[in-house]
Design an enzyme around this catalytic site. Structure first.
Site, PDB file in Angstrom:
ATOM      1  N   VAL A 180       2.978  -5.925   3.601  1.00 23.75           N
ATOM      2  CA  VAL A 180       4.354  -6.313   3.298  1.00 23.75           C
ATOM      3  C   VAL A 180       5.113  -5.260   2.486  1.00 23.75           C
ATOM      4  CG1 VAL A 180       3.891  -8.780   3.529  1.00 23.75           C
ATOM      5  CG2 VAL A 180       3.638  -7.696   1.291  1.00 23.75           C
ATOM      6  N   GLU A 181       4.438  -4.167   2.149  1.00 24.53           N
ATOM      7  CA  GLU A 181       5.127  -3.017   1.544  1.00 24.53           C
ATOM      8  C   GLU A 181       4.353  -1.757   1.883  1.00 24.53           C
ATOM      9  OE1 GLU A 181       6.221  -2.946  -2.586  1.00 24.53           O
ATOM     10  OE2 GLU A 181       6.637  -5.101  -2.622  1.00 24.53           O
ATOM     11  N   ASN A 182       5.064  -0.753   2.382  1.00 28.46           N
ATOM     12  CA  ASN A 182       4.510   0.577   2.597  1.00 28.46           C
ATOM     13  C   ASN A 182       5.690   1.486   2.888  1.00 28.46           C
ATOM     14  OD1 ASN A 182       3.239   2.412   5.295  1.00 28.46           O
ATOM     15  ND2 ASN A 182       2.444   2.679   3.230  1.00 28.46           N
ATOM     16  N   TYR A 208       0.851  -1.187   0.000  1.00 26.41           N
ATOM     17  CA  TYR A 208       0.000   0.000   0.000  1.00 26.41           C
ATOM     18  C   TYR A 208       0.885   1.235   0.000  1.00 26.41           C
ATOM     19  CZ  TYR A 208      -3.256   3.682   1.188  1.00 26.41           C
ATOM     20  OH  TYR A 208      -3.981   4.856   1.160  1.00 26.41           O
ATOM     21  N   TYR A 209       0.733   2.039  -1.040  1.00 28.23           N
ATOM     22  CA  TYR A 209       1.466   3.300  -1.133  1.00 28.23           C
ATOM     23  C   TYR A 209       0.536   4.495  -1.294  1.00 28.23           C
ATOM     24  CZ  TYR A 209       5.554   0.337  -1.898  1.00 28.23           C
ATOM     25  OH  TYR A 209       6.542  -0.597  -1.755  1.00 28.23           O
TER      26      TYR A 209
END
Length: 467
Positions: free
Chosen positions: A361-363, A300-301
């Protein structure tokens, strides 16, 4: 704020082999699709020629410097590190009968180093790369035979690391194949929709086979999928905007529906029919897809908006996913809109939909960092971004969402995926290398390094709720 994070929350960071390891032809590694994208996933596909070089060939030299980097992650208190296995280190061309022992040995050493500090590996099987040999000789994921090659690879690494790795992911941001077919499924970017969705179908079947293999081989193993969480809002409350927003969100939620629910949703049948998309799905495929993931992971960006107003659609496009910008949000230096509340909303949407544990797992925030005269790097903008997002994660947990962990993207500076830049920095740790490949590769702690260490140590108690 008082901590709402569970006691065994997996705090950490996330990287990808092709963005950190370098050593792109070391110890028998074969060429990957990433090696043919020197300008990033949206750049031209460039054949390798003897003597040429790209920034990812060395990246940040994690392949040789991982003990130093793991020690720095441990200093921050990491409970978990997400990285990927480079498929071409294990099967250089993709279709070999016997794996490359040198490649297997490297990951043994990496996982052993993590174990020294009590850091749990979260391992992605295919993160924006696959053996170029499978593209050249078989047509990538467009060929059903690639399912067999991927299953062989998955079973090989499960057997090898079954006592060292308990958390696995199949394909990174699997829905990105719709936007970057070569990166996602090894097809030409001008492939038609039937070709792309057929390749995606083969990948979904392969993912389900990997889930079964993990359950069969890894004692106590858990395996998840990985989505690019591109949540969209209607730009207005006009019913047509709301309906179009639902349709566009389903473009990426479809991947989660198949992997978490075990079959194709009815709305995709209509989509295929109305767009004249032909996908061969066998009875055996349908049975295989019933093997579902244990948890949902996602990146999530940013969020975006949707409108059916043609005039606004034509003039308001922004960022890599062509989302309509939200007039209520600020943007990063790269035009990515900053929406912490959107993360809470997305967590609730996914948990309501799947009722499975979630893993962020991504931000993270890509920004240009400046070294001060005293050698410090005061990245308060990154601290503010991450703080505000983590406050919203805590709110989602309070809402009743089961969140397993949080691995910020790029805890150490790395080569960005979209444009292969070093200047777009995400890390708590600065790496001395620029976009031309110059620099000492020296590691340096940023202000955010100490901030994240305190967040982990306090299990989120040190976060500042600005509400």
């Amino acid at each position: 704020m008082s901590s709402k994070f569970p006691d065994h929350f997996l705090w950490g960071g996330a990287v990808a082999a092709n963005q950190v390891e370098g050593a792109y032809q070391t110890d028998g590694k074969g060429l990957s699709t990433s090696d043919l994208q020197p300008q990033g996933i949206f750049g031209a596909i460039t054949p390798r020629v003897d003597g040429d070089s790209g920034i990812k060939d060395v990246a940040i030299d994690f392949y040789h410097r991982y003990p130093q980097d793991i020690a720095l992650f441990a200093e921050m208190g990491f409970k978990c590190l997400r990285t990927s296995i480079a498929w071409t280190r294990i099967f250089p061309q993709g279709d070999e009968d016997v794996p490359n022992e040198a490649g297997l040995a490297f990951y043994d050493q990496l996982f052993d180093e993590m174990a020294k500090y009590g850091i749990q590996p979260l391992i992605t099987l295919s993160h924006y790369e696959m053996p170029y040999g499978l593209v050249k000789n078989y047509g990538g994921w467009g060929n059903r035979k690639t399912i067999e090659f991927f299953e062989r690879y998955a079973r090989t690494v499960f057997e090898r690391y079954k006592h060292k790795v308990k958390h696995w992911l199949t394909f990174n941001e699997i829905n990105m194949s719709l936007h970057a077919p070569f990166t996602g499924v090894g097809l030409k970017d001008d492939s038609n929709k039937s070709e792309i969705y057929q390749a995606i179908h083969h990948q979904l079947v392969a993912s389900a086979k990997a889930v079964k293999a993990c359950h069969d081989i890894v004692p106590g193993g858990k395996i998840g999928n990985m989505l690019l969480g591109g949540i969209l809002y209607p730009l207005s409350c006009k019913p047509e905007d709301v309906l179009e927003t639902q349709r566009q969100n389903r473009d990426w939620l479809f991947f989660g529906d198949v992997q978490a629910r075990g079959g194709y949703p009815a709305y995709m049948q209509r989509f295929f029919r109305e767009n004249n998309i032909q996908v061969e799905i066998t009875a055996e495929d349908r049975q295989t897809l019933r093997e579902t993931v244990d948890f949902i992971s996602f990146s999530y960006y940013m969020s975006g908006c949707v409108t059916t107003d043609e005039q606004q659609n034509n003039t308001a496009r922004a960022n890599i996913l062509n989302m309509v910008p939200n007039p209520h949000l600020a943007s990063s230096e790269w035009g990515w809109q900053i929406d912490p509340v959107g993360l809470r909303y997305l967590l609730n949407v996914l948990y309501d939909r799947y009722q499975k544990p979630l893993f962020i797992v991504e931000n993270g925030l890509g920004a240009k960092d400046r070294i001060e005269a005293d050698g410090s790097i005061n990245d308060d903008y990154r601290i503010n971004y991450l703080n505000d997002h983590l406050v919203q994660v805590a709110e989602a947990i309070d809402d009743g969402v089961e969140v397993m962990g949080y691995t910020s993207w790029g805890p150490i500076d790395l080569v960005s995926a979209s444009k292969a830049e070093m200047s777009k920095r995400y890390g708590f740790i600065y790496v001395d290398r620029d976009d031309t490949g110059k620099g000492s590769l020296e590691r340096r702690r940023k202000k955010s390094f100490y901030w994240y260490r305190d967040v982990i140590q306090s299990n989120g108690n040190s976060l500042k709720d600005k509400a």
